[in-house]
Design an enzyme around this catalytic site. Structure first.
Site, mmCIF file in Angstrom:
data_model
loop_
_atom_site.group_PDB
_atom_site.id
_atom_site.type_symbol
_atom_site.label_atom_id
_atom_site.label_comp_id
_atom_site.label_asym_id
_atom_site.label_seq_id
_atom_site.Cartn_x
_atom_site.Cartn_y
_atom_site.Cartn_z
ATOM 1 N N ALA A 84 0.852 -1.180 0.000
ATOM 2 C CA ALA A 84 0.000 0.000 0.000
ATOM 3 C C ALA A 84 0.892 1.235 0.000
ATOM 4 C CB ALA A 84 -0.904 0.002 1.226
ATOM 5 N N TYR A 85 0.370 2.286 -0.553
ATOM 6 C CA TYR A 85 1.083 3.569 -0.576
ATOM 7 C C TYR A 85 0.421 4.498 0.418
ATOM 8 C CZ TYR A 85 3.579 1.814 -4.529
ATOM 9 O OH TYR A 85 4.389 1.049 -5.325
ATOM 10 N N ILE A 86 1.235 5.042 1.338
ATOM 11 C CA ILE A 86 0.679 5.977 2.306
ATOM 12 C C ILE A 86 0.977 7.418 1.908
ATOM 13 C CG2 ILE A 86 0.542 4.338 4.204
ATOM 14 C CD1 ILE A 86 3.171 5.480 5.281
#
Length: 162
Positions: A29-31
């Site tokens: 996931a990209y935060i």
């Protein structure tokens, strides 16, 4: 600091499966995600995790920093994902002196298979296995960041053999 130098291709045939040397289930996931930088969380086999920070907008080369983090922290950070959490299984295949990483995606991108080869220098010229399809190096539609942070585009799955 490490440099990431890689080429990326769609995969059009399954013959790579005969040569697999390892297999890892991943969630990522990209935060944080911008055109020239990203912060990614990745788990492997529901056991280990890492934080990756990338800088640069080059097609072949980007600066990359990776840090091991506790798995429980990664799972919690993924709840702050910018978009979706990608699920895929990464297979490695050695071919003529280079290690290829073949990502078989699940979820909304089930059926999408992308191969990447990391190179030591931009001058490297890896032999291309016959199971590769079209090169998508620099095609941001196929970047993990785009797949995770943009509205799902199932049509990308059907572009495999072209």
């Amino acid at each position: 600091m490490a440099k990431e130098i890689e080429r990326k291709f769609l995969v059009r045939a399954d013959s790579w499966k005969e040569s697999v040397t390892s297999q890892t289930r991943m969630k990522q996931a990209y935060i944080a995600a911008e055109s020239d930088r990203s912060v990614r969380i990745r788990t492997r086999n529901d056991e280990t995790a890492q934080l990756t920070i990338k800088f640069g907008s080059g097609i072949l080369v980007r600066d990359e920093f990776e840090y091991q983090i506790p798995h429980a922290d990664a799972v919690e950070m993924m709840t702050f994902a910018n978009g979706s959490v990608i699920e895929k299984t990464r297979h490695t295949v050695d071919y003529e002196g280079f290690t290829w990483e073949i990502d078989v995606f699940g979820g909304v991108y089930r059926g999408l298979v992308i191969a990447e080869v990391e190179m030591a220098s931009e001058q490297d010229n890896p032999a291309l296995p016959d199971w590769l399809g079209r090169e998508v190096t620099g095609d941001t539609r196929y970047s993990n960041q785009t797949l995770a942070t943009q509205r799902p585009r199932p049509e990308l799955v059907h572009a495999i053999s072209h």
